[in-house]
Design a protein around this motif. Structure first.
Motif, PDB file in Angstrom:
ATOM      1  N   GLY A 220       8.100   0.119   2.673  1.00  0.00           N
ATOM      2  CA  GLY A 220       7.473  -0.008   3.985  1.00  0.00           C
ATOM      3  C   GLY A 220       8.159   0.858   5.028  1.00  0.00           C
ATOM      4  N   VAL A 221       9.481   0.808   5.059  1.00  0.00           N
ATOM      5  CA  VAL A 221      10.201   1.602   6.053  1.00  0.00           C
ATOM      6  C   VAL A 221      10.068   3.096   5.743  1.00  0.00           C
ATOM      7  CG1 VAL A 221      12.490   1.680   4.927  1.00  0.00           C
ATOM      8  CG2 VAL A 221      12.318   1.641   7.409  1.00  0.00           C
ATOM      9  N   MET A 222       9.940   3.450   4.455  1.00  0.00           N
ATOM     10  CA  MET A 222       9.753   4.856   4.099  1.00  0.00           C
ATOM     11  C   MET A 222       8.338   5.335   4.432  1.00  0.00           C
ATOM     12  SD  MET A 222      12.614   5.951   3.270  1.00  0.00           S
ATOM     13  CE  MET A 222      12.003   7.570   2.842  1.00  0.00           C
ATOM     14  N   ASP A 223       7.356   4.459   4.310  1.00  0.00           N
ATOM     15  CA  ASP A 223       5.996   4.817   4.750  1.00  0.00           C
ATOM     16  C   ASP A 223       5.985   5.127   6.239  1.00  0.00           C
ATOM     17  OD1 ASP A 223       4.765   4.618   2.290  1.00  0.00           O
ATOM     18  OD2 ASP A 223       4.197   2.516   2.545  1.00  0.00           O
ATOM     19  N   LYS A 224       6.705   4.316   6.993  1.00  0.00           N
ATOM     20  CA  LYS A 224       6.771   4.539   8.441  1.00  0.00           C
ATOM     21  C   LYS A 224       7.443   5.877   8.742  1.00  0.00           C
ATOM     22  CE  LYS A 224       8.657   2.620  12.736  1.00  0.00           C
ATOM     23  NZ  LYS A 224       9.401   1.498  13.360  1.00  0.00           N
ATOM     24  N   ILE A 225       8.546   6.165   8.048  1.00  0.00           N
ATOM     25  CA  ILE A 225       9.239   7.444   8.245  1.00  0.00           C
ATOM     26  C   ILE A 225       8.304   8.607   7.933  1.00  0.00           C
ATOM     27  CG2 ILE A 225      11.008   8.957   7.264  1.00  0.00           C
ATOM     28  CD1 ILE A 225      12.283   6.991   9.057  1.00  0.00           C
ATOM     29  N   ARG A 226       7.583   8.496   6.821  1.00  0.00           N
ATOM     30  CA  ARG A 226       6.722   9.596   6.405  1.00  0.00           C
ATOM     31  C   ARG A 226       5.650   9.889   7.436  1.00  0.00           C
ATOM     32  NH1 ARG A 226       2.400  10.047   1.323  1.00  0.00           N
ATOM     33  NH2 ARG A 226       1.925  12.253   1.663  1.00  0.00           N
ATOM     34  N   VAL A 227       5.009   8.843   7.954  1.00  0.00           N
ATOM     35  CA  VAL A 227       3.902   9.048   8.884  1.00  0.00           C
ATOM     36  C   VAL A 227       4.391   9.518  10.249  1.00  0.00           C
ATOM     37  CG1 VAL A 227       2.006   7.911  10.096  1.00  0.00           C
ATOM     38  CG2 VAL A 227       2.394   7.421   7.687  1.00  0.00           C
ATOM     39  N   LEU A 228       5.554   9.025  10.686  1.00  0.00           N
ATOM     40  CA  LEU A 228       6.039   9.391  12.014  1.00  0.00           C
ATOM     41  C   LEU A 228       6.804  10.714  12.027  1.00  0.00           C
ATOM     42  CD1 LEU A 228       7.159   5.975  13.553  1.00  0.00           C
ATOM     43  CD2 LEU A 228       4.950   7.123  13.670  1.00  0.00           C
ATOM     44  N   ASN A 229       7.193  11.215  10.862  1.00  0.00           N
ATOM     45  CA  ASN A 229       7.825  12.528  10.801  1.00  0.00           C
ATOM     46  C   ASN A 229       6.740  13.591  10.967  1.00  0.00           C
ATOM     47  OD1 ASN A 229       8.568  15.047   9.053  1.00  0.00           O
ATOM     48  ND2 ASN A 229      10.505  14.076   9.558  1.00  0.00           N
ATOM     49  N   PRO A 230       6.911  14.560  11.869  1.00  0.00           N
ATOM     50  CA  PRO A 230       5.831  15.528  12.143  1.00  0.00           C
ATOM     51  C   PRO A 230       5.318  16.259  10.912  1.00  0.00           C
ATOM     52  CG  PRO A 230       7.556  15.710  13.790  1.00  0.00           C
ATOM     53  CD  PRO A 230       8.082  14.771  12.742  1.00  0.00           C
ATOM     54  N   ILE A 231       6.233  16.751  10.067  1.00  0.00           N
ATOM     55  CA  ILE A 231       5.785  17.502   8.885  1.00  0.00           C
ATOM     56  C   ILE A 231       5.209  16.548   7.853  1.00  0.00           C
ATOM     57  CG2 ILE A 231       6.477  19.092   7.060  1.00  0.00           C
ATOM     58  CD1 ILE A 231       8.697  20.078   8.871  1.00  0.00           C
ATOM     59  N   GLY A 232       5.869  15.398   7.682  1.00  0.00           N
ATOM     60  CA  GLY A 232       5.353  14.408   6.740  1.00  0.00           C
ATOM     61  C   GLY A 232       3.958  13.953   7.120  1.00  0.00           C
ATOM     62  N   TYR A 233       3.738  13.782   8.412  1.00  0.00           N
ATOM     63  CA  TYR A 233       2.421  13.354   8.884  1.00  0.00           C
ATOM     64  C   TYR A 233       1.368  14.430   8.617  1.00  0.00           C
ATOM     65  CZ  TYR A 233      -1.408  12.233  12.025  1.00  0.00           C
ATOM     66  OH  TYR A 233      -2.657  11.979  12.535  1.00  0.00           O
ATOM     67  N   ALA A 234       1.725  15.702   8.896  1.00  0.00           N
ATOM     68  CA  ALA A 234       0.777  16.796   8.664  1.00  0.00           C
ATOM     69  C   ALA A 234       0.405  16.874   7.189  1.00  0.00           C
ATOM     70  CB  ALA A 234       1.378  18.120   9.143  1.00  0.00           C
ATOM     71  N   ASP A 235       1.406  16.709   6.327  1.00  0.00           N
ATOM     72  CA  ASP A 235       1.129  16.716   4.882  1.00  0.00           C
ATOM     73  C   ASP A 235       0.202  15.568   4.503  1.00  0.00           C
ATOM     74  OD1 ASP A 235       2.863  18.860   4.581  1.00  0.00           O
ATOM     75  OD2 ASP A 235       4.581  17.610   4.050  1.00  0.00           O
ATOM     76  N   PHE A 236       0.489  14.402   5.046  1.00  0.00           N
ATOM     77  CA  PHE A 236      -0.283  13.195   4.732  1.00  0.00           C
ATOM     78  C   PHE A 236      -1.750  13.374   5.092  1.00  0.00           C
ATOM     79  CE2 PHE A 236      -1.981   9.141   6.398  1.00  0.00           C
ATOM     80  CZ  PHE A 236      -1.915   8.364   5.257  1.00  0.00           C
TER      81      PHE A 236
ATOM     82  N   GLU B 155       3.287  -1.941   6.602  1.00  0.00           N
ATOM     83  CA  GLU B 155       2.453  -2.851   5.821  1.00  0.00           C
ATOM     84  C   GLU B 155       1.640  -2.135   4.748  1.00  0.00           C
ATOM     85  OE1 GLU B 155       2.386  -6.333   6.410  1.00  0.00           O
ATOM     86  OE2 GLU B 155       4.149  -5.731   7.571  1.00  0.00           O
ATOM     87  N   MET B 156       1.661  -0.785   4.759  1.00  0.00           N
ATOM     88  CA  MET B 156       0.780  -0.042   3.865  1.00  0.00           C
ATOM     89  C   MET B 156       1.095  -0.295   2.393  1.00  0.00           C
ATOM     90  SD  MET B 156      -0.015   3.610   5.743  1.00  0.00           S
ATOM     91  CE  MET B 156       1.651   4.253   5.695  1.00  0.00           C
ATOM     92  N   SER B 157       2.358  -0.561   2.063  1.00  0.00           N
ATOM     93  CA  SER B 157       2.741  -0.758   0.662  1.00  0.00           C
ATOM     94  C   SER B 157       2.744  -2.219   0.240  1.00  0.00           C
ATOM     95  CB  SER B 157       4.133  -0.164   0.418  1.00  0.00           C
ATOM     96  OG  SER B 157       4.113   1.231   0.544  1.00  0.00           O
ATOM     97  N   LYS B 158       2.602  -3.109   1.194  1.00  0.00           N
ATOM     98  CA  LYS B 158       2.769  -4.535   0.890  1.00  0.00           C
ATOM     99  C   LYS B 158       1.777  -5.016  -0.160  1.00  0.00           C
ATOM    100  CE  LYS B 158       3.044  -9.043   3.170  1.00  0.00           C
ATOM    101  NZ  LYS B 158       2.986  -9.750   4.479  1.00  0.00           N
TER     102      LYS B 158
END
Length: 755
Positions: A561-577, A633-636
């Protein structure tokens, strides 16, 4: 004190209007008792009201205050002050107020409407009957209509009572807490204008009373619909369409007002067709979950304001429900009142959705945010030139090459990016390249994700060649991370030579292998099946860890869950997503890569949430305000619906451990699908762990780095990994029904070249 009220009035929400010279015995007694009651406040500002009336009737005379005093005195000399006008009693305030006669009161109160509203128009408006359903936003609409006196009768409906949290947008005082909203609005209108007729439905509208709401006392001329219930929204519109009543709705977001002219077009679809053919009678059989897509379409998820999208993502975590602001609600009340008046006066005849968006008009020069600074991704095509010096013992035909590559390309790849490029030369050698323009992302650290995909493709190629009776030899180049020339493949007449035929039994299941993201509650997987997977992995030199203890799942949920949050809020991670999702069927068919949103097997709420995630401004808002816990909550549900969580490991961190890991992964994945067990990768966090460990804070903030480091150690603790073990790939297994749709692959001719 028990007062004898006038028959037919309700003191809970209606003002009692008594002539200054009562005619009936009942009125005489009541007025006398009210005047004598010391607990009732009396206000007599009749002279001031009369001065206004005289001034209005003599607009050219520019009357001074002393002149008005004389004229008021003269008026009451010709007509007794004691017998002129009315007394209005407000029970809820315990106040008795003196007013002008009704006709004079209306003249004075509407005098400032002239000539934005003419006398003739005002008279027409006074004949109109308006219904307002839902009194949070509806209160502002109702009061705006009352202040302009745009109706003769207002019917208001709401079953709810006022709560403290309502008062960020409902203009009232704390003395009304716990009071029914219908009572409260009726009282407020009576305090503005006691001569306006208000009919209340304090139980709200429902199937049993909605015909009365529309017809009792005469057919409504207009419906203003502001309720939260999907059922009532549809029911009210079905009735409005059948009865030829126009509907106006405000959403209190981006100033959007919705107009449906059922009076002019009685066959038009409800909500402009956004609800499809949904009927009220069908709603009773739908769960709240099943209603979500209809609600999403009706409100227009993609057209919501940035902050509303961000807020939706926080519902259920940092906030309990979606927000509404007083400025937006009051603005919406004004817009609705204006639209209603213009419809009545034949000044507006269209249906549609209209935006009166302050942000668009006033704040167009928005400052760029962090997510706008995302580095551009390479999109140029690379010229692949294979090295020579090797030849196959068997030169295979072009058609056979295409068939083998087609099967190889069915391998999985991160985000379904399909990062392979094949070149078949005149010596009969097939060369495999890594096409960085297709796969580069924050997750693909050092191309590790791509190497897994290429290894899986090579494994498919081996099985397919053996199926054709062809032997295969794979010659890996001297690789370092980042190299794009991966391997040479030669062929021979004897399939027993070269690569092992041990896993050829999996060839018939190449096309069955699939990512299954369904969230059906999985049953326990037989231990011997899991052990078969472990054997496949360990025989190839990899480690294989399995979690089936559900008590360990909760820790994993927090980590992912905390890694999903990091991925989405990181600018490059979000662009990839965002880039890897194919949001529409058209986009899927055009690209034939990426993750088709339909393959995510999302519930209705999940589709709505993913649509909101597409707005980078909303994500930037979450990040800048240190919000976004809803992203955890995305992985829950994914983990909770699992039967087992598995982790493939290696003894080192090298290109070969990932290439061979990809081959092992393809064997494990295809084998488990062969046994009708569903498989879904959940590996995104692993690539972040390795990037931070080996690259530092190049792409992460200090805070992100600390969170990722902690999550990495927690994951290693959950799986009890020894220090020298490297995490390669993590996935979940479950017993779910087959997927609804499969990801597409690009045409094989787009991935292979012949020299």
């Amino acid at each position: 004190m028990d007062l004898n009220y006038i028959k037919g009035t309700n003191p809970n929400w209606e003002a009692i209007i008594l002539p200054a010279e009562p005619k009936s015995k009942e009125e005489i007694q009541l007025l006398d008792r009210l005047k004598k009651d010391p607990t009732v406040e009396k206000f007599d500002q009749l002279d001031g009201q009369m001065a206004e009336l005289i001034k209005i009737k003599h607009p050219k005379d520019d009357l001074k205050d002393d002149e008005l005093v004389v004229m008021v005195k003269g008026f009451f000399e010709s007509q007794s002050r004691d017998t002129y006008g009315c007394w209005v009693y407000y029970h809820w305030r315990r106040q008795l107020i003196r007013t002008l006669e009704q006709e004079d009161f209306i003249m004075v109160r509407t005098s400032r409407n002239q000539y934005k509203i003419t006398k003739e128009e005002q008279d027409l408006l006074s004949t109109k009957k308006i219904g307002v359903v839902g009194l949070s936003v509806g209160q502002s609409v109702a009061l705006s209509l009352a202040m302009e006196r745009s109706f003769g009768e207002l019917r208001i409906a709401d079953f709810d009572t006022l709560e403290l949290s309502n008062m960020n947008r409902i203009r009232t005082g704390v003395y009304n807490l716990g009071v029914k909203k219908a009572w409260m609005v009726s009282r407020e209108i009576a305090e503005i204008d006691p001569f306006l007729k208000v009919t209340i439905y304090e139980e709200g509208v429902n199937q049993s009373n909605i015909d009365d709401f529309f017809e009792k006392g005469g057919m409504l001329d207009m419906l203003v619909e502001e309720c939260d219930s999907l059922d009532v929204k549809i029911l009210a519109r079905e009735k409005a369409r059948a009865k030829g009543v126009p509907v106006v709705m405000d959403t209190s977001d981006r100033g959007m007002v919705d107009v449906e002219r059922f009076d002019l077009d009685p066959k038009r679809p409800l909500l402009h067709g956004l609800a499809g053919n949904l009927k009220y009678e069908e709603l009773s059989s739908l769960s709240n979950e099943e209603k979500v897509p209809f609600i999403g379409k009706m409100i227009g998820m993609e057209t919501l304001s940035t902050r509303m999208k961000a807020s939706f993502m926080e519902v259920g975590t940092s906030i309990g429900t979606w927000p509404q602001l007083a400025s937006s609600v009051i603005h919406g009340g004004a817009v609705c009142a204006d639209v209603v008046r213009k419809i009545f006066l034949n000044q507006f005849s269209d249906s549609g959705r209209y935006y009166f968006d302050f942000d668009e008009v006033l704040y167009k020069k928005a400052k760029p945010n962090e997510l706008d600074q995302t580095p551009a991704r390479p999109n140029g095509k690379k010229q692949f030139i294979p090295e020579g010096g090797l030849s196959s013992q068997k030169v295979i035909s072009k058609s056979t090459v295409l068939e083998l590559v087609k099967k190889a390309n069915l391998a999985p790849s991160g985000g379904n990016c399909q990062p392979w490029k094949w070149v078949y030369d005149k010596e009969g050698v097939l060369h495999l390249f890594y096409d960085k323009s297709l796969s580069e992302s924050l997750l693909d650290f050092n191309g590790t994700g791509t190497l897994l995909a290429l290894g899986a493709a090579l494994e498919n190629l081996v099985w397919s060649a053996h199926h054709e009776g062809i032997g295969v030899n794979i010659h890996f180049n001297e690789l370092e991370f980042g190299d794009d020339y991966i391997a040479k493949i030669t062929f021979n007449e004897n399939k027993e030579e070269g690569e092992s035929a041990e896993f050829d039994y999996l060839y018939p299941y190449i096309e069955k292998r699939v990512t299954n993201r369904k969230l059906e509650q999985g049953k326990e997987i037989r231990p011997e099946v899991l052990e078969e997977l472990r054997d496949i992995a360990t025989d190839a030199g990899n480690g294989f860890e399995i979690l089936t203890d559900r008590s360990q799942f909760s820790e994993l949920i927090e980590i992912l869950g905390v890694m999903d949050k990091i991925r989405v809020l990181n600018p490059i991670g979000y662009a990839d997503f965002v880039r890897e999702i194919r949001w529409t069927e058209k986009e899927t068919l055009e690209t034939k890569d990426g993750i088709d949103i339909e393959t995510l097997e999302l519930k209705n709420t999940g589709v709505a949430a993913l649509t909101l995630l597409r707005d980078k401004q909303a994500i930037a808002f979450l990040k800048s305000n240190k919000l976004g816990d809803g992203l955890k909550e995305m992985s829950k549900d994914t983990i909770n619906a699992s039967s087992a969580i598995c982790l493939l490991t290696a003894k080192d961190f090298s290109p070969y451990s990932y290439l061979n890991g990809g081959r092992v992964l393809q064997r494990v994945w295809t084998h488990i699908n062969k046994n009708d067990v569903a498989f879904q990768p959940i590996s995104a966090s692993l690539f972040f762990f390795h990037r931070l460990k080996r690259e530092g804070l190049k792409h992460f903030s200090l805070e992100e780095g600390e969170i990722i480091k902690d999550a990495h150690q927690r994951l290693r603790d959950v799986f009890q990994l020894p220090p020298d073990t490297n995490e390669v790939f993590m996935f979940r297994l479950t017993t779910a029904s087959d997927v609804s749709i499969r990801s597409l692959r690009r045409d094989v001719l787009d991935t292979v070249a012949f020299l």
